[in-house]
Design a protein around this motif. Structure first.
Motif, PDB file in Angstrom:
ATOM      1  N   UNK A 130     -41.019  14.476 -33.372  1.00 27.67           N
ATOM      2  CA  UNK A 130     -41.003  14.665 -35.014  1.00 27.67           C
ATOM      3  C   UNK A 130     -42.074  15.084 -35.701  1.00 27.67           C
ATOM      4  N   UNK A 154     -28.503  12.729 -29.829  1.00 28.28           N
ATOM      5  CA  UNK A 154     -28.097  12.617 -31.326  1.00 28.28           C
ATOM      6  C   UNK A 154     -28.999  13.885 -32.031  1.00 28.28           C
ATOM      7  N   UNK A 202     -41.108   9.727 -30.426  1.00 24.99           N
ATOM      8  CA  UNK A 202     -40.281   8.446 -30.427  1.00 24.99           C
ATOM      9  C   UNK A 202     -39.581   8.266 -29.028  1.00 24.99           C
ATOM     10  N   UNK A 259     -34.220   8.018 -24.091  1.00 27.99           N
ATOM     11  CA  UNK A 259     -34.456   9.544 -24.707  1.00 27.99           C
ATOM     12  C   UNK A 259     -36.070   9.264 -25.277  1.00 27.99           C
ATOM     13  N   UNK A 316     -30.380  15.297 -35.319  1.00 25.43           N
ATOM     14  CA  UNK A 316     -30.769  14.393 -36.714  1.00 25.43           C
ATOM     15  C   UNK A 316     -30.886  15.590 -37.662  1.00 25.43           C
ATOM     16  N   UNK A 317     -30.482  15.182 -39.137  1.00 23.58           N
ATOM     17  CA  UNK A 317     -30.942  16.058 -40.139  1.00 23.58           C
ATOM     18  C   UNK A 317     -32.136  15.849 -40.591  1.00 23.58           C
ATOM     19  N   UNK A 357     -34.691   2.744 -31.690  1.00 26.77           N
ATOM     20  CA  UNK A 357     -36.049   3.440 -31.341  1.00 26.77           C
ATOM     21  C   UNK A 357     -37.172   2.489 -31.170  1.00 26.77           C
ATOM     22  N   UNK A 387     -37.910  -6.693 -31.448  1.00 28.32           N
ATOM     23  CA  UNK A 387     -38.009  -5.100 -31.274  1.00 28.32           C
ATOM     24  C   UNK A 387     -37.735  -5.018 -29.657  1.00 28.32           C
ATOM     25  N   UNK A 447     -41.403   2.330 -32.339  1.00 28.90           N
ATOM     26  CA  UNK A 447     -42.064   2.586 -33.708  1.00 28.90           C
ATOM     27  C   UNK A 447     -42.843   4.007 -33.367  1.00 28.90           C
ATOM     28  N   UNK A 464     -29.202   6.625 -40.171  1.00 30.13           N
ATOM     29  CA  UNK A 464     -30.666   5.703 -40.008  1.00 30.13           C
ATOM     30  C   UNK A 464     -31.578   5.600 -41.189  1.00 30.13           C
ATOM     31  N   UNK A 518     -37.838  11.739 -28.690  1.00 31.46           N
ATOM     32  CA  UNK A 518     -37.673  12.494 -29.476  1.00 31.46           C
ATOM     33  C   UNK A 518     -38.896  12.917 -30.075  1.00 31.46           C
ATOM     34  N   UNK A 543     -28.634   4.385 -30.915  1.00 37.42           N
ATOM     35  CA  UNK A 543     -29.898   4.416 -30.361  1.00 37.42           C
ATOM     36  C   UNK A 543     -30.946   3.629 -31.000  1.00 37.42           C
ATOM     37  N   UNK A 556     -36.042  13.719 -36.456  1.00 39.06           N
ATOM     38  CA  UNK A 556     -36.370  13.791 -34.995  1.00 39.06           C
ATOM     39  C   UNK A 556     -35.406  14.960 -34.273  1.00 39.06           C
ATOM     40  N   UNK A 587     -30.921   2.251 -36.866  1.00 37.51           N
ATOM     41  CA  UNK A 587     -29.387   2.713 -37.203  1.00 37.51           C
ATOM     42  C   UNK A 587     -28.837   1.530 -38.267  1.00 37.51           C
ATOM     43  N   UNK A 628     -31.845   9.085 -42.733  1.00 38.62           N
ATOM     44  CA  UNK A 628     -31.650  10.302 -41.612  1.00 38.62           C
ATOM     45  C   UNK A 628     -30.032  10.264 -41.187  1.00 38.62           C
ATOM     46  N   UNK A 652     -42.671   1.523 -42.523  1.00 41.62           N
ATOM     47  CA  UNK A 652     -43.735   1.232 -41.385  1.00 41.62           C
ATOM     48  C   UNK A 652     -43.247   2.350 -40.152  1.00 41.62           C
ATOM     49  N   UNK A 653     -42.480   3.192 -40.560  1.00 43.00           N
ATOM     50  CA  UNK A 653     -41.986   4.343 -39.747  1.00 43.00           C
ATOM     51  C   UNK A 653     -40.960   3.864 -38.470  1.00 43.00           C
ATOM     52  N   UNK A 654     -40.547   2.705 -38.956  1.00 49.03           N
ATOM     53  CA  UNK A 654     -39.516   2.208 -38.014  1.00 49.03           C
ATOM     54  C   UNK A 654     -38.173   2.740 -38.158  1.00 49.03           C
ATOM     55  N   UNK A 655     -37.416   3.566 -37.280  1.00 53.77           N
ATOM     56  CA  UNK A 655     -36.128   4.327 -37.493  1.00 53.77           C
ATOM     57  C   UNK A 655     -35.224   3.181 -36.964  1.00 53.77           C
TER      58      UNK A 655
END
Lengths: 115, 114
Positions: free
Chosen positions: B38, A104, B89, B34, A106-107, B104, B2, B106, A35, B36, B102, B44, A45, A90, A40-43
């Protein structure tokens, strides 16, 4: 004992360079993911591998090439780095079955800065 | 486009009170949702999930509610504790082959104050 580990944690490099980020999981999971978290902190994939086979490939430039030598490892190689590649990357893993099946793990992330 | 949205970037709550974090989605094909949590400089961490066929799931202080007709879910934390301060999240999944993707939101920064 770390479940999903990534190296390095921080990576600072010049534009045009080639770099790799490594990921390993010791959870015995079949599926691994990459990921990207942008400024903008948008995660979002990027890729997913199941038993070393690519199953998800989002619209990622082909400068990004994932490699899975075995089901416990998924590395990310990036060629010709650009400023816009600066982000936190990530790695994650999940079992194919079990409950909750979609969980899932995450690391800790790799912060890549391209100068 | 989004597909998962968290419209509140931040939320501040007093310790001991209830925290309610909201999430909206657009894709009716999502089969699991889900939450999460962080912390800074960490990945996360899975908190709680709910199947699309349920409307509530509870785990200790955390409860997730799903309103499919409104395409809305919420996470309730009660009582809130200072250690709950983190970014939360919301995520949704579509099962694909042997894994799942997944998507997500924001994130919402929760701050629990003493």
């Amino acid at each position: 004992d770390t479940a999903v580990s990534q190296t390095p944690k921080y990576l600072v490099t010049q534009m045009g360079n080639d770099k790799s980020i490594k990921c390993e999981q010791n959870l015995g999971h079949d599926t691994m993911y990459w990921y990207k978290q942008d400024s903008k902190k948008f995660l979002k994939i990027m890729f997913s591998y199941n038993n070393k086979e690519l199953i998800i490939n989002e619209t990622v430039p082909n400068r990004f090439s994932p490699k899975s030598p075995d089901k416990a490892h998924l590395n990310l190689h990036i060629n010709s780095l650009e400023l816009g590649d600066s982000a936190v990357y990530f790695c994650a893993s999940s079992p194919s079955g079990g409950q909750p099946r979609n969980t899932q793990y995450f690391g800790p992330g790799t912060r890549l800065t391209v100068l | 486009d989004q597909q998962v949205k968290q419209n509140s970037p931040s939320l501040s709550v007093q310790e001991g009170r209830i925290s309610i974090l909201n999430c909206d989605y657009t894709n009716s094909m999502f089969d699991y949702f889900l939450w999460y949590k962080k912390y800074p400089a960490e990945g996360p961490t899975f908190l709680i999930s709910i199947s699309s066929i349920k409307d509530k799931n509870e785990d200790g202080r955390f409860t997730v509610f799903l309103n499919k007709s409104a395409k809305h879910l919420s996470l309730h934390i009660v009582p809130s504790q200072p250690g709950d301060s983190a970014v939360y999240f919301c995520a949704a999944t579509l099962l694909l082959g042997g894994g799942n993707k997944l998507t997500f939101g924001t994130g919402t920064q929760l701050k629990v104050e003493l």
